[in-house]
Scaffold this active site. Structure first.
Site, PDB file in Angstrom:
ATOM      1  N   GLY A 173      63.631  -3.260  18.485  1.00 64.25           N
ATOM      2  CA  GLY A 173      63.139  -3.477  17.031  1.00 64.25           C
ATOM      3  C   GLY A 173      61.806  -3.067  16.818  1.00 64.25           C
TER       4      GLY A 173
ATOM      5  N   GLN B 137      53.613  -2.605  13.267  1.00 60.31           N
ATOM      6  CA  GLN B 137      53.542  -2.173  14.532  1.00 60.31           C
ATOM      7  C   GLN B 137      52.867  -0.768  14.934  1.00 60.31           C
ATOM      8  OE1 GLN B 137      57.228  -3.937  16.178  1.00 60.31           O
ATOM      9  NE2 GLN B 137      55.978  -4.306  17.840  1.00 60.31           N
TER      10      GLN B 137
ATOM     11  N   CYS C  24      57.962  -8.121  23.368  1.00 64.13           N
ATOM     12  CA  CYS C  24      57.580  -7.289  22.143  1.00 64.13           C
ATOM     13  C   CYS C  24      56.750  -5.906  22.450  1.00 64.13           C
ATOM     14  CB  CYS C  24      56.529  -8.041  21.297  1.00 64.13           C
ATOM     15  SG  CYS C  24      56.017  -7.039  19.574  1.00 64.13           S
ATOM     16  N   LEU C  25      57.138  -4.870  21.856  1.00 65.24           N
ATOM     17  CA  LEU C  25      56.372  -3.701  22.253  1.00 65.24           C
ATOM     18  C   LEU C  25      54.759  -3.605  22.089  1.00 65.24           C
ATOM     19  CD1 LEU C  25      58.961  -0.880  20.784  1.00 65.24           C
ATOM     20  CD2 LEU C  25      58.678  -1.836  23.166  1.00 65.24           C
TER      21      LEU C  25
ATOM     22  N   HIS D  80      62.026 -12.076  14.231  1.00 67.25           N
ATOM     23  CA  HIS D  80      60.905 -11.602  15.094  1.00 67.25           C
ATOM     24  C   HIS D  80      60.181 -10.503  14.208  1.00 67.25           C
ATOM     25  CE1 HIS D  80      59.149 -10.070  18.946  1.00 67.25           C
ATOM     26  NE2 HIS D  80      58.755  -9.008  18.311  1.00 67.25           N
ATOM     27  N   GLU D  81      61.024  -9.417  13.804  1.00 66.28           N
ATOM     28  CA  GLU D  81      60.593  -8.397  13.139  1.00 66.28           C
ATOM     29  C   GLU D  81      59.876  -8.608  11.796  1.00 66.28           C
ATOM     30  OE1 GLU D  81      59.991  -5.785  14.740  1.00 66.28           O
ATOM     31  OE2 GLU D  81      61.157  -6.260  16.338  1.00 66.28           O
TER      32      GLU D  81
ATOM     33  N   HIS E 257      56.695  -9.678  12.026  1.00 63.69           N
ATOM     34  CA  HIS E 257      55.587  -8.998  12.002  1.00 63.69           C
ATOM     35  C   HIS E 257      55.241  -8.422  10.729  1.00 63.69           C
ATOM     36  CE1 HIS E 257      55.346  -7.661  16.292  1.00 63.69           C
ATOM     37  NE2 HIS E 257      56.691  -7.440  16.677  1.00 63.69           N
TER      38      HIS E 257
HETATM   39 NI    NI Z   1      57.608  -7.266  18.128  1.00 59.63          NI
END
Ligand code: NI
Length: 167
Positions: free
Chosen positions: A46, A51, A91-92, A133-134, A137
Site C-alpha cells: 500500500g 508518502q 511501512c515503506l 494504515h493508508e 497517512h
Molecule cells: Ni505506511
C-alpha cells in the site's frame, strides 16, 4: 510512468494532512500510475500520496504477490468500523521496522476510483488493516505513532542514525 521518492520517517512532511482531490483528471491518473510503479518497485502492499510528498487524498494498494489486484482509493472515507484486531505492521516510509498495532477488525469505506466512479467496500483481514494504515497517512499519521512514546523515540533515533550513515 515514473518512480517517485518515498519520504522516510521522521520526515516532517509525513505529518501533512492531505486535501481532498478536487477533480479526478489526467494529473491524478498519472499520479496513481506512478504510485503503483513506486509501490511495486519497493515491494509494498500500500502507498498513500502523502508518502510521495503529494498532499491529496489518494491511496493505492495491492495485497497480491503477482500484482493482480490493484486498488485505487481517491477521497476515501471510513464510514463504519467494528471489532478489534492486531497485526505486525511495516511501512515503506519506516524501512526495517515492524511492530504490532491494534485496529478495527472490519471497516466499510467509500471512495472513488481513477475513473471518477464512486464505490463502497466492506473489508476485513489484511485489507481492512491496510486501508486504516493508508488512511492514517492521509491524516499525517505514521503507524509508529500508534506505539508507546518510548518505542517512537527509539525508532526515530535508529532511523536518523541510519539515514546519516547513508548520506
Ligand atoms: Ni505506511
Amino acid at each position: 510512468m515514473a518512480l517517485l521518492n518515498i519520504l522516510q520517517y521522521p520526515d516532517e512532511r509525513l505529518h501533512t494532512v492531505a486535501q481532498p482531490v478536487a477533480e479526478i483528471d489526467d494529473r491524478i491518473r498519472t499520479l496513481v500510475q506512478d504510485m503503483f510503479e513506486t509501490m511495486y518497485e519497493a515491494r509494498g502492499i500500500g502507498l498513500a500520496a502523502t508518502q510521495v510528498d503529494v498532499h491529496e487524498r489518494v491511496v493505492v494498494m495491492d495485497l497480491t504477490e503477482d500484482k493482480s489486484e490493484p486498488r485505487v482509493f481517491i477521497n476515501p472515507v471510513i464510514t463504519e468500523k467494528d471489532g478489534e484486531t492486531t497485526y505486525e505492521e511495516g511501512c515503506l516510509s519506516v524501512p526495517g521496522i515492524y511492530d504490532t498495532v491494534t485496529r478495527a477488525e472490519r471497516v466499510k469505506v467509500e471512495a472513488y476510483n481513477e475513473k471518477g466512479e464512486k464505490f463502497e467496500l466492506e473489508a476485513d483481514g489484511l485489507l481492512a488493516i491496510c486501508i486504516q494504515h493508508e488512511l492514517d497517512h492521509l491524516m499525517g499519521k505514521v503507524f509508529v505513532e500508534h506505539l508507546s512514546q518510548l518505542k517512537q523515540t527509539r525508532i526515530k533515533t535508529k532511523l536518523k542514525k541510519r539515514q546519516k550513515h547513508n548520506m
